[in-house]
Design an enzyme around this catalytic site. Structure first.
Site, mmCIF file in Angstrom:
data_model
loop_
_atom_site.group_PDB
_atom_site.id
_atom_site.type_symbol
_atom_site.label_atom_id
_atom_site.label_comp_id
_atom_site.label_asym_id
_atom_site.label_seq_id
_atom_site.Cartn_x
_atom_site.Cartn_y
_atom_site.Cartn_z
ATOM 1 N N PHE A 22 -2.857 4.897 -4.339
ATOM 2 C CA PHE A 22 -2.267 4.524 -3.058
ATOM 3 C C PHE A 22 -1.582 3.152 -3.124
ATOM 4 C CE2 PHE A 22 -3.721 2.231 0.954
ATOM 5 C CZ PHE A 22 -2.516 2.395 1.610
ATOM 6 N N ILE A 69 -8.747 3.168 -18.456
ATOM 7 C CA ILE A 69 -8.936 1.731 -18.671
ATOM 8 C C ILE A 69 -10.214 1.419 -19.440
ATOM 9 C CG2 ILE A 69 -7.559 1.022 -16.673
ATOM 10 C CD1 ILE A 69 -10.254 0.562 -15.161
ATOM 11 N N TYR A 156 -20.696 -0.818 -5.327
ATOM 12 C CA TYR A 156 -19.259 -1.108 -5.357
ATOM 13 C C TYR A 156 -19.003 -2.600 -5.200
ATOM 14 C CZ TYR A 156 -14.355 -1.268 -3.958
ATOM 15 O OH TYR A 156 -13.021 -1.575 -3.873
ATOM 16 N N TYR A 215 -15.295 12.309 12.718
ATOM 17 C CA TYR A 215 -16.594 11.649 12.758
ATOM 18 C C TYR A 215 -16.449 10.128 12.697
ATOM 19 C CZ TYR A 215 -18.302 16.340 11.829
ATOM 20 O OH TYR A 215 -18.557 17.690 11.924
#
Length: 325
Positions: A22, A69, A156, A215
């Site tokens: 994106f 990568i 993350y 949601y």
């Protein structure tokens, strides 16, 4: 899109990792539209889409390298002859990292160190990488300022903080001109609502357009500094091309400096689409930050960053993109 640089880039070569994704594909589009000498994309297409880069296949300055990568040989090949790197490749999503922390670490940490090492060995002139507002964790203060972070709330977030630590060490040890960008909820065209870890705005748009259940996690009053993708592109371009030595070795908030609730976001999309549909509320997500708002003064001062698109302008452009599909 506005122009965010003044230097001639026709003789410069760029690598965009995750360039089929994106944000990466928008960076590639900007560079090619503004006459970059070479723009190479490295992507394994695990989350990126070939349709995002098919847009560029007839441009002589564009190259595509299919690879991972985490592979040192691939990273060395990708960095060969490159002046500037925009490292966007990563496995995004807090929920994905909670479900599978090992793979998130493998891609986001092992992949990062492999890529930044290849860039250092190739002698690139700058290395700009994507970090995240998730590194603020449970730090309660608003707006978020770069030097004040809290306890991390997800795997993350740990991977992105680790990227920042590695980048700082590479700056100190090797003099690599590194810049980290802490993105705040970037959205825009080509952010598709596919898969279980899709971002909230395309999911809302798709659900409201189709009339299927939409949601909202928690009460919907959590706030985010929603940032149109053009602003993230600007930060990458300014970061790669800056000649301000004081800018390197730093991390920057990349946002607008205004926050809105998820409920406000939902109802704004309904209004733009001319729909009257109620959302379905469910339990809050594990690892999510409650409120988010960025202080962007550091990026303004050291990078010359200035957001060109506010939330409402960007949201309209994004809705228009999806309704035209």
């Amino acid at each position: 899109m506005a122009v965010f640089h003044s230097a001639d880039i026709s003789g410069k070569s760029f690598l965009v990792t995750g360039g089929a994704g994106f944000i990466g594909s928008h960076i590639v589009a900007y560079l090619l539209a503004n006459g970059a000498g070479k723009v190479r994309v490295l992507d394994n297409l695990s989350t990126g889409s070939i349709k995002n880069v098919d847009l560029f296949r007839n441009n002589a300055a564009y190259e595509f390298l299919h690879g991972d990568i985490r592979d040192a040989e691939t990273c060395a090949k990708a960095c060969a002859g490159i002046d500037h790197v925009s490292h966007q490749a990563a496995l995004g999503s807090v929920p994905r990292s909670v479900k599978d922390p090992v793979t998130s670490n493998d891609v986001n940490v092992s992949g990062f160190i492999t890529m930044i090492t290849a860039a250092k060995d190739a002698g690139v002139k700058s290395f700009v990488y994507a970090s995240s507002s998730s590194v603020y964790g449970d730090e309660p203060g608003l707006p978020k300022v770069e030097h004040k972070t809290g306890n991390l709330l997800s795997p993350y977030a740990v991977t992105k903080k680790t990227n920042e630590l590695y980048a700082s060490v590479f700056r100190e040890l090797f003099g690599l001109r590194v810049i980290g960008l802490r993105y705040f909820n970037v959205f825009g065209p080509r952010q598709y609502p596919d898969g279980p870890y899709a971002a909230v705005i395309p999911l809302f748009i798709a659900g409201i357009m189709k009339g299927t259940p939409v949601y909202i996690n928690g009460d919907g009053e959590q706030t985010r500094d929603f940032t149109f993708v053009e602003n993230a592109v600007q930060a990458n371009i300014r970061g790669m091309l800056t000649e301000n030595e004081a800018a390197f070795g730093e991390v920057y908030n990349i946002a607008v400096g205004a926050n809105f609730s998820v409920n406000y976001l939902y109802h704004s999309i309904c209004e733009l689409l001319g729909k009257d549909q109620q959302p379905v509320y469910r339990d809050p997500r594990s690892g999510d930050i409650r409120n988010s708002l960025a202080d962007i003064s550091k990026a303004v001062q050291l990078l010359g960053y200035s957001p060109t698109k506010k939330f409402t302008d960007g949201l309209k452009l994004t809705v228009d993109f999806f309704t035209a599909q």
